[in-house]
Scaffold this motif. Structure first.
Motif, PDB file in Angstrom:
ATOM      1  N   GLY A 138       5.256  12.059   3.703  1.00  0.00           N
ATOM      2  CA  GLY A 138       5.604  11.961   4.583  1.00  0.00           C
ATOM      3  C   GLY A 138       3.741  11.399   5.564  1.00  0.00           C
ATOM      4  O   GLY A 138       3.188  10.978   4.964  1.00  0.00           O
ATOM      5  N   GLN A 186       5.595  19.561   9.263  1.00  0.00           N
ATOM      6  CA  GLN A 186       5.089  20.159   8.290  1.00  0.00           C
ATOM      7  C   GLN A 186       3.507  19.813   8.018  1.00  0.00           C
ATOM      8  O   GLN A 186       3.197  19.471   8.442  1.00  0.00           O
ATOM      9  CB  GLN A 186       5.751  19.660   7.423  1.00  0.00           C
ATOM     10  CG  GLN A 186       7.324  20.039   6.653  1.00  0.00           C
ATOM     11  CD  GLN A 186       7.432  19.682   5.350  1.00  0.00           C
ATOM     12  OE1 GLN A 186       8.076  20.086   4.800  1.00  0.00           O
ATOM     13  NE2 GLN A 186       8.106  18.163   5.518  1.00  0.00           N
ATOM     14  N   GLN A 233       4.219  14.221  10.544  1.00  0.00           N
ATOM     15  CA  GLN A 233       5.540  13.450  12.212  1.00  0.00           C
ATOM     16  C   GLN A 233       6.417  14.598  12.214  1.00  0.00           C
ATOM     17  O   GLN A 233       6.697  15.187  13.271  1.00  0.00           O
ATOM     18  CB  GLN A 233       5.428  11.971  11.996  1.00  0.00           C
ATOM     19  CG  GLN A 233       4.510  11.653  12.428  1.00  0.00           C
ATOM     20  CD  GLN A 233       4.923   9.935  12.243  1.00  0.00           C
ATOM     21  OE1 GLN A 233       6.237   9.427  11.890  1.00  0.00           O
ATOM     22  NE2 GLN A 233       4.351   9.173  12.565  1.00  0.00           N
ATOM     23  N   ASP A 234       7.098  15.118  10.998  1.00  0.00           N
ATOM     24  CA  ASP A 234       8.216  16.295  10.958  1.00  0.00           C
ATOM     25  C   ASP A 234       7.591  17.912  11.578  1.00  0.00           C
ATOM     26  O   ASP A 234       9.107  18.013  11.593  1.00  0.00           O
ATOM     27  CB  ASP A 234       8.533  15.890   9.771  1.00  0.00           C
ATOM     28  CG  ASP A 234       7.978  16.274   8.561  1.00  0.00           C
ATOM     29  OD1 ASP A 234       7.048  17.210   8.663  1.00  0.00           O
ATOM     30  OD2 ASP A 234       8.653  16.353   7.651  1.00  0.00           O
ATOM     31  N   LYS A 236       0.624  12.937  11.354  1.00  0.00           N
ATOM     32  CA  LYS A 236       0.410  13.086  13.204  1.00  0.00           C
ATOM     33  C   LYS A 236      -0.746  13.485  13.871  1.00  0.00           C
ATOM     34  O   LYS A 236      -1.371  13.288  14.543  1.00  0.00           O
ATOM     35  CB  LYS A 236       1.454  14.195  13.787  1.00  0.00           C
ATOM     36  CG  LYS A 236       1.748  14.328  14.893  1.00  0.00           C
ATOM     37  CD  LYS A 236       2.725  15.244  14.868  1.00  0.00           C
ATOM     38  CE  LYS A 236       2.935  15.038  16.705  1.00  0.00           C
ATOM     39  NZ  LYS A 236       3.691  16.453  16.805  1.00  0.00           N
TER      40      LYS A 236
END
Length: 70
Positions: A31, A55, A52-53, A34
């Motif tokens: 990923g 996790q 960003q998702d 973030k």
């Protein structure tokens, strides 16, 4: 590059992380960083990040430096 040094991790980097539930197997999840959650300059098990998702896990490997200003 491995993920044990905080200086090498920046938001926008693509990384492979190990989630808490995958620590026994070592299964990685890919990923984009973030947020960096580890405050110390290094950590033997990898710097903890939020993707960003949403996790959260420890960085095992930096895949690409895309999005960095270097």
């Amino acid at each position: 590059m491995d993920g044990t040094k905080r200086a090498g991790i920046k938001p926008g980097l693509e990384v492979d992380i190990v989630l808490k539930q995958d620590q026994r197997t070592g299964r990685t999840t890919r990923g984009i960083v973030k947020d960096i959650l580890t405050k110390s300059p290094d950590h033997p098990h990898g710097i903890k990040v939020r993707l960003q998702d949403g996790q959260v896990g420890r960085v095992k490997r930096v895949v690409t430096a895309a999005g960095s200003a270097e």
